[in-house]
Design a protein around this motif. Structure first.
Motif, PDB file in Angstrom:
ATOM      1  N   ALA A  88       0.842  -1.192   0.000  1.00  0.00           N
ATOM      2  CA  ALA A  88       0.000   0.000   0.000  1.00  0.00           C
ATOM      3  C   ALA A  88       0.877   1.241   0.000  1.00  0.00           C
ATOM      4  O   ALA A  88       2.071   1.193   0.266  1.00  0.00           O
ATOM      5  N   GLY A  89       0.275   2.404  -0.293  1.00  0.00           N
ATOM      6  CA  GLY A  89       1.006   3.666  -0.329  1.00  0.00           C
ATOM      7  C   GLY A  89       1.370   4.127   1.075  1.00  0.00           C
ATOM      8  O   GLY A  89       1.200   3.406   2.059  1.00  0.00           O
ATOM      9  N   PRO A  90       1.865   5.336   1.194  1.00  0.00           N
ATOM     10  CA  PRO A  90       2.266   5.852   2.515  1.00  0.00           C
ATOM     11  C   PRO A  90       1.054   5.990   3.444  1.00  0.00           C
ATOM     12  O   PRO A  90      -0.076   6.130   3.000  1.00  0.00           O
ATOM     13  N   SER A  91       1.309   5.936   4.722  1.00  0.00           N
ATOM     14  CA  SER A  91       0.219   6.008   5.704  1.00  0.00           C
ATOM     15  C   SER A  91      -0.360   7.417   5.733  1.00  0.00           C
ATOM     16  O   SER A  91       0.226   8.370   5.211  1.00  0.00           O
ATOM     17  N   ALA A  92      -1.491   7.537   6.401  1.00  0.00           N
ATOM     18  CA  ALA A  92      -2.182   8.830   6.473  1.00  0.00           C
ATOM     19  C   ALA A  92      -1.355   9.851   7.247  1.00  0.00           C
ATOM     20  O   ALA A  92      -1.302  11.038   6.895  1.00  0.00           O
ATOM     21  N   THR A  93      -0.682   9.432   8.292  1.00  0.00           N
ATOM     22  CA  THR A  93       0.125  10.369   9.096  1.00  0.00           C
ATOM     23  C   THR A  93       1.304  10.888   8.279  1.00  0.00           C
ATOM     24  O   THR A  93       1.649  12.072   8.356  1.00  0.00           O
TER      25      THR A  93
END
Length: 182
Positions: free
Chosen positions: A161-166
């Motif tokens: 998955a892409g980078p986290s929300a934070t």
């Protein structure tokens, strides 16, 4: 002046015959016996005028009209590779009788030959029917399921998955600060 019925018939015959024989129909005075008036000649300009009118006319109505066909053009033909020249012809294949002599089939009786043919035919049919049964069975089998995606526990980032929300929020904040400064 009163017209005699016979005279009317004669006039009618004269005018109808004149229509078929002469280019210009006779007038009533001509039918009654008066002198013929000369036909009015065409002015030389009328022909030129007609030609001038037709000069800019479209001639497409006289041309044949073909339906357009969407024909697939064949690709360019590839050149065949030149085979090496051999002066000797290929070896002659054995005749049918020679093949039968080699296999021993030539000496079998007619009943034995027929039995062998039916056996071969039945074997071929069995193979074909087995293949068609397998195809029919395949329709009723459930399709193979894709490997179930394991859900990662909350807070743990999946590998693909892409980078986290934070991380995204932090990158947006840093970019906005750079814009404000400049």
């Amino acid at each position: 002046m009163r017209c005699d019925p016979c005279e009317v018939r004669r006039l009618h015959r004269a005018t109808s015959a004149a229509r078929w024989t002469e280019p210009h129909a006779l007038s009533m005075s001509t039918a009654l016996g008066a002198e013929k008036s000369a036909p009015r000649p065409l002015s030389p300009n009328t022909r030129i005028d007609k030609r001038a009118l037709r000069q800019n006319e479209s001639w497409e109505r006289f041309l044949p009209k073909f339906k357009k066909k969407n024909v697939q053009r064949s690709a360019k033909k590839k050149k065949k590779e030149a085979k090496p020249y051999t002066p000797f012809p290929p070896a002659q294949e054995p005749r049918k009788v020679d093949k039968q002599l080699e296999s021993g089939e030539y000496f079998l009786s007619d009943e034995a030959k027929q039995a062998k043919r039916t056996e071969e035919r039945n074997a071929k049919q069995a193979e074909g029917s087995a293949a068609s049964k397998a195809k029919r069975r395949q329709r009723f089998e459930a399709p193979k399921e894709k490997a179930a995606v394991q859900e990662a526990p909350q807070g743990v980032r999946p590998s693909k998955a892409g980078p986290s929300a934070t991380a995204l929020a932090a990158s947006v904040k840093s970019k906005s600060k750079r814009k404000r400064v400049s």
